[in-house]
Design a protein around this motif. Structure first.
Motif, PDB file in Angstrom:
ATOM      1  N   LEU A  30      56.088 -32.476 -12.408  1.00  0.00           N
ATOM      2  CA  LEU A  30      56.506 -31.365 -13.265  1.00  0.00           C
ATOM      3  C   LEU A  30      58.018 -31.141 -13.185  1.00  0.00           C
ATOM      4  CD1 LEU A  30      53.744 -28.815 -12.155  1.00  0.00           C
ATOM      5  CD2 LEU A  30      53.686 -30.343 -14.150  1.00  0.00           C
ATOM      6  N   ILE A  31      58.586 -30.775 -14.319  1.00  0.00           N
ATOM      7  CA  ILE A  31      60.010 -30.383 -14.379  1.00  0.00           C
ATOM      8  C   ILE A  31      60.000 -28.870 -14.213  1.00  0.00           C
ATOM      9  CG2 ILE A  31      62.104 -30.480 -15.783  1.00  0.00           C
ATOM     10  CD1 ILE A  31      60.466 -32.603 -17.517  1.00  0.00           C
ATOM     11  N   THR A  32      60.289 -28.405 -13.000  1.00  0.00           N
ATOM     12  CA  THR A  32      59.870 -27.041 -12.653  1.00  0.00           C
ATOM     13  C   THR A  32      60.551 -25.938 -13.472  1.00  0.00           C
ATOM     14  OG1 THR A  32      61.371 -27.149 -10.765  1.00  0.00           O
ATOM     15  CG2 THR A  32      59.046 -27.580 -10.345  1.00  0.00           C
ATOM     16  N   GLY A  77      40.966 -31.017  -8.041  1.00  0.00           N
ATOM     17  CA  GLY A  77      41.245 -32.277  -7.354  1.00  0.00           C
ATOM     18  C   GLY A  77      42.413 -33.072  -7.915  1.00  0.00           C
ATOM     19  N   PHE A  78      43.151 -32.481  -8.834  1.00  0.00           N
ATOM     20  CA  PHE A  78      44.347 -33.155  -9.351  1.00  0.00           C
ATOM     21  C   PHE A  78      45.556 -32.700  -8.531  1.00  0.00           C
ATOM     22  CE2 PHE A  78      41.267 -33.938 -12.490  1.00  0.00           C
ATOM     23  CZ  PHE A  78      41.697 -34.985 -13.289  1.00  0.00           C
ATOM     24  N   THR A  79      46.573 -33.568  -8.476  1.00  0.00           N
ATOM     25  CA  THR A  79      47.725 -33.272  -7.625  1.00  0.00           C
ATOM     26  C   THR A  79      48.988 -33.184  -8.476  1.00  0.00           C
ATOM     27  OG1 THR A  79      46.614 -34.655  -6.004  1.00  0.00           O
ATOM     28  CG2 THR A  79      48.825 -33.957  -5.473  1.00  0.00           C
ATOM     29  N   PHE A  80      49.938 -32.401  -7.983  1.00  0.00           N
ATOM     30  CA  PHE A  80      51.191 -32.218  -8.716  1.00  0.00           C
ATOM     31  C   PHE A  80      52.373 -32.443  -7.791  1.00  0.00           C
ATOM     32  CE2 PHE A  80      47.835 -30.250 -10.996  1.00  0.00           C
ATOM     33  CZ  PHE A  80      48.114 -30.561 -12.314  1.00  0.00           C
ATOM     34  N   GLY A  81      53.440 -32.968  -8.360  1.00  0.00           N
ATOM     35  CA  GLY A  81      54.653 -33.206  -7.596  1.00  0.00           C
ATOM     36  C   GLY A  81      55.861 -32.814  -8.427  1.00  0.00           C
ATOM     37  N   SER A  82      57.029 -33.005  -7.830  1.00  0.00           N
ATOM     38  CA  SER A  82      58.271 -32.592  -8.487  1.00  0.00           C
ATOM     39  C   SER A  82      58.866 -33.726  -9.316  1.00  0.00           C
ATOM     40  CB  SER A  82      59.278 -32.153  -7.423  1.00  0.00           C
ATOM     41  OG  SER A  82      60.583 -32.171  -7.970  1.00  0.00           O
ATOM     42  N   HIS A  83      59.386 -33.345 -10.482  1.00  0.00           N
ATOM     43  CA  HIS A  83      60.148 -34.284 -11.319  1.00  0.00           C
ATOM     44  C   HIS A  83      61.539 -33.677 -11.518  1.00  0.00           C
ATOM     45  CE1 HIS A  83      60.354 -37.776 -13.819  1.00  0.00           C
ATOM     46  NE2 HIS A  83      60.221 -37.185 -14.990  1.00  0.00           N
ATOM     47  N   THR A  84      61.987 -33.012 -10.464  1.00  0.00           N
ATOM     48  CA  THR A  84      63.230 -32.222 -10.371  1.00  0.00           C
ATOM     49  C   THR A  84      63.138 -30.926 -11.186  1.00  0.00           C
ATOM     50  OG1 THR A  84      64.553 -33.133 -12.213  1.00  0.00           O
ATOM     51  CG2 THR A  84      64.599 -34.341 -10.104  1.00  0.00           C
ATOM     52  N   ALA A  85      64.198 -30.141 -11.142  1.00  0.00           N
ATOM     53  CA  ALA A  85      64.196 -28.837 -11.821  1.00  0.00           C
ATOM     54  C   ALA A  85      64.474 -28.968 -13.310  1.00  0.00           C
ATOM     55  CB  ALA A  85      65.216 -27.904 -11.166  1.00  0.00           C
ATOM     56  N   THR A  86      65.376 -29.896 -13.693  1.00  0.00           N
ATOM     57  CA  THR A  86      65.769 -29.987 -15.112  1.00  0.00           C
ATOM     58  C   THR A  86      65.740 -31.401 -15.673  1.00  0.00           C
ATOM     59  OG1 THR A  86      68.142 -30.371 -14.746  1.00  0.00           O
ATOM     60  CG2 THR A  86      67.395 -28.067 -14.706  1.00  0.00           C
ATOM     61  N   HIS A  87      65.068 -32.330 -14.980  1.00  0.00           N
ATOM     62  CA  HIS A  87      65.018 -33.729 -15.419  1.00  0.00           C
ATOM     63  C   HIS A  87      66.405 -34.379 -15.386  1.00  0.00           C
ATOM     64  CE1 HIS A  87      63.555 -37.314 -17.639  1.00  0.00           C
ATOM     65  NE2 HIS A  87      62.365 -36.905 -17.269  1.00  0.00           N
ATOM     66  N   ALA A  88      67.156 -34.051 -14.361  1.00  0.00           N
ATOM     67  CA  ALA A  88      68.503 -34.608 -14.223  1.00  0.00           C
ATOM     68  C   ALA A  88      68.444 -36.065 -13.774  1.00  0.00           C
ATOM     69  CB  ALA A  88      69.275 -33.804 -13.183  1.00  0.00           C
ATOM     70  N   ARG A  89      69.358 -36.874 -14.288  1.00  0.00           N
ATOM     71  CA  ARG A  89      69.500 -38.245 -13.789  1.00  0.00           C
ATOM     72  C   ARG A  89      70.251 -38.141 -12.467  1.00  0.00           C
ATOM     73  NH1 ARG A  89      69.442 -43.613 -15.780  1.00  0.00           N
ATOM     74  NH2 ARG A  89      68.728 -42.881 -17.809  1.00  0.00           N
ATOM     75  N   LEU A  90      69.519 -38.200 -11.374  1.00  0.00           N
ATOM     76  CA  LEU A  90      70.078 -37.851 -10.062  1.00  0.00           C
ATOM     77  C   LEU A  90      71.212 -38.771  -9.634  1.00  0.00           C
ATOM     78  CD1 LEU A  90      66.747 -37.007  -8.201  1.00  0.00           C
ATOM     79  CD2 LEU A  90      68.423 -35.391  -9.113  1.00  0.00           C
ATOM     80  N   THR A  91      71.132 -40.046 -10.021  1.00  0.00           N
ATOM     81  CA  THR A  91      72.165 -40.995  -9.579  1.00  0.00           C
ATOM     82  C   THR A  91      73.523 -40.671 -10.203  1.00  0.00           C
ATOM     83  OG1 THR A  91      71.373 -42.486 -11.310  1.00  0.00           O
ATOM     84  CG2 THR A  91      70.609 -42.912  -9.066  1.00  0.00           C
ATOM     85  N   TRP A  92      73.535 -39.886 -11.268  1.00  0.00           N
ATOM     86  CA  TRP A  92      74.794 -39.495 -11.910  1.00  0.00           C
ATOM     87  C   TRP A  92      75.267 -38.125 -11.428  1.00  0.00           C
ATOM     88  CZ3 TRP A  92      74.091 -40.949 -17.841  1.00  0.00           C
ATOM     89  CH2 TRP A  92      73.923 -42.343 -17.937  1.00  0.00           C
ATOM     90  N   ALA A  93      74.455 -37.464 -10.606  1.00  0.00           N
ATOM     91  CA  ALA A  93      74.793 -36.118 -10.136  1.00  0.00           C
ATOM     92  C   ALA A  93      75.529 -36.206  -8.799  1.00  0.00           C
ATOM     93  CB  ALA A  93      73.512 -35.306  -9.979  1.00  0.00           C
ATOM     94  N   ASP A  94      76.434 -35.246  -8.543  1.00  0.00           N
ATOM     95  CA  ASP A  94      77.065 -35.236  -7.218  1.00  0.00           C
ATOM     96  C   ASP A  94      76.057 -34.679  -6.199  1.00  0.00           C
ATOM     97  OD1 ASP A  94      77.077 -32.456  -7.433  1.00  0.00           O
ATOM     98  OD2 ASP A  94      79.201 -32.347  -7.994  1.00  0.00           O
ATOM     99  N   ASP A  95      76.417 -34.728  -4.933  1.00  0.00           N
ATOM    100  CA  ASP A  95      75.467 -34.333  -3.889  1.00  0.00           C
ATOM    101  C   ASP A  95      74.947 -32.911  -4.088  1.00  0.00           C
ATOM    102  OD1 ASP A  95      75.885 -36.782  -2.804  1.00  0.00           O
ATOM    103  OD2 ASP A  95      76.598 -36.081  -0.845  1.00  0.00           O
ATOM    104  N   ALA A  96      75.843 -31.988  -4.411  1.00  0.00           N
ATOM    105  CA  ALA A  96      75.447 -30.583  -4.536  1.00  0.00           C
ATOM    106  C   ALA A  96      74.424 -30.405  -5.656  1.00  0.00           C
ATOM    107  CB  ALA A  96      76.673 -29.711  -4.789  1.00  0.00           C
ATOM    108  N   LYS A  97      74.682 -31.042  -6.789  1.00  0.00           N
ATOM    109  CA  LYS A  97      73.785 -30.925  -7.935  1.00  0.00           C
ATOM    110  C   LYS A  97      72.432 -31.601  -7.632  1.00  0.00           C
ATOM    111  CE  LYS A  97      72.447 -31.056 -12.437  1.00  0.00           C
ATOM    112  NZ  LYS A  97      71.707 -29.951 -13.012  1.00  0.00           N
ATOM    113  N   ALA A  98      72.491 -32.792  -7.046  1.00  0.00           N
ATOM    114  CA  ALA A  98      71.248 -33.511  -6.736  1.00  0.00           C
ATOM    115  C   ALA A  98      70.423 -32.732  -5.721  1.00  0.00           C
ATOM    116  CB  ALA A  98      71.568 -34.914  -6.203  1.00  0.00           C
TER     117      ALA A  98
END
Ligand SMILES: [Zn+2]
Length: 266
Positions: free
Chosen positions: A93-95, A128-149
């Protein structure tokens, strides 16, 4: 060590789109029914994580089924089919957008698409279904600086934990499958135990699990990601190319944002 194959679907049904990620309910139902008939078992997140973390060898004909982005139609066209077949799945989920519209994406459809809301998510978690994180805003993490990621990874995990409890804080799927050593470290520091990447992941690293996306052309009974033959290899290459094209999506989105911002700007 090798991990069982991981499929990644995005949209099942709903409005037609110009993109490639929508699979029709009929195709999805046929694929899942065929897999169940052929004796495939859909692993839960905890079963999969145990195999990825240790020397446990995967049971034959086991796979892991995942959905990215958490579109609302999953509750209508995917989960009931899976429940009937005795399959389970994990949805990322994109929270910031749970219960809202897909304003984070390029608009491939005439109207914005809706995401699952927290109540629906909790109902399927109870089944019985499971959910995980797809980040907060669907950011491309490799392009984000440490603080943003860090913020993307941490904030979305906190939201998952607050709404769904500890089981929902285990896994992250990196948007666009984009991940590197720095992002894997930040994800671990944020508290995730398992991370799902794209086709170029590495089964030896639980924070870099490879997945094969299922796109619109992957319409046979057995999706490319579960085929051991040449067609399977070809399908994985096609998925890789499509994912590279998603870089274009990110750029388009950025251009779109600045175009929208400019008229109202200073
Ligand atoms: Zn996504």
């Amino acid at each position: 060590m090798s991990v069982p194959p991981v499929l990644c679907y995005h949209r099942i049904g709903g409005a037609r789109e110009l993109g490639v990620t929508r699979v029709s309910p009929a195709v999805f139902t046929r694929q899942m029914t065929a897999l169940a008939r052929d004796g495939w078992k859909a692993l839960s997140l905890s079963e999969f994580a145990a195999i990825a973390a240790g020397p446990t060898s995967p049971p034959p004909h086991a796979f892991f089924l995942s959905f990215d982005d958490g579109y609302a139609e999953l509750a209508e066209h995917a989960y009931p089919v899976l429940a009937d077949l005795g399959f389970t799945a994990t949805t990322f989920l994109i929270t910031d957008f749970v219960g809202g519209e897909n304003r984070w994406d390029v608009q491939y459809t005439r109207r914005p698409l809706r995401h699952l809301d927290w109540d629906t998510v909790a109902r399927w978690q109870a089944r019985g279904f499971t959910f995980g994180s797809h980040t907060a805003t669907h950011a491309r993490l490799t392009w984000a600086d440490d603080a943003k990621a860090r913020d993307e990874l941490h904030r979305s995990r906190e939201a998952m934990l607050a709404r769904l409890g500890p089981a929902a804080g285990t896994a992250v799927a990196y948007p666009f499958g984009a991940v590197n050593a720095r992002i894997r470290r930040l994800a671990r520091e944020a508290g995730y135990a398992i991370g799902f990447a794209g086709v170029r992941g590495d089964g030896d690293d639980p924070m870099n699990i490879p997945r094969v996306p299922v796109y619109v052309w992957d319409a046979g009974d057995v999706p490319f990601g579960l085929r051991g033959d040449g067609l399977g290899a070809l399908g994985r290459i096609a998925a890789y190319v499509a994912n590279r094209c998603a870089v274009g999506t990110t750029i388009l989105r950025a251009v779109g944002r600045s175009a929208v911002r400019r008229p109202g700007g200073p």
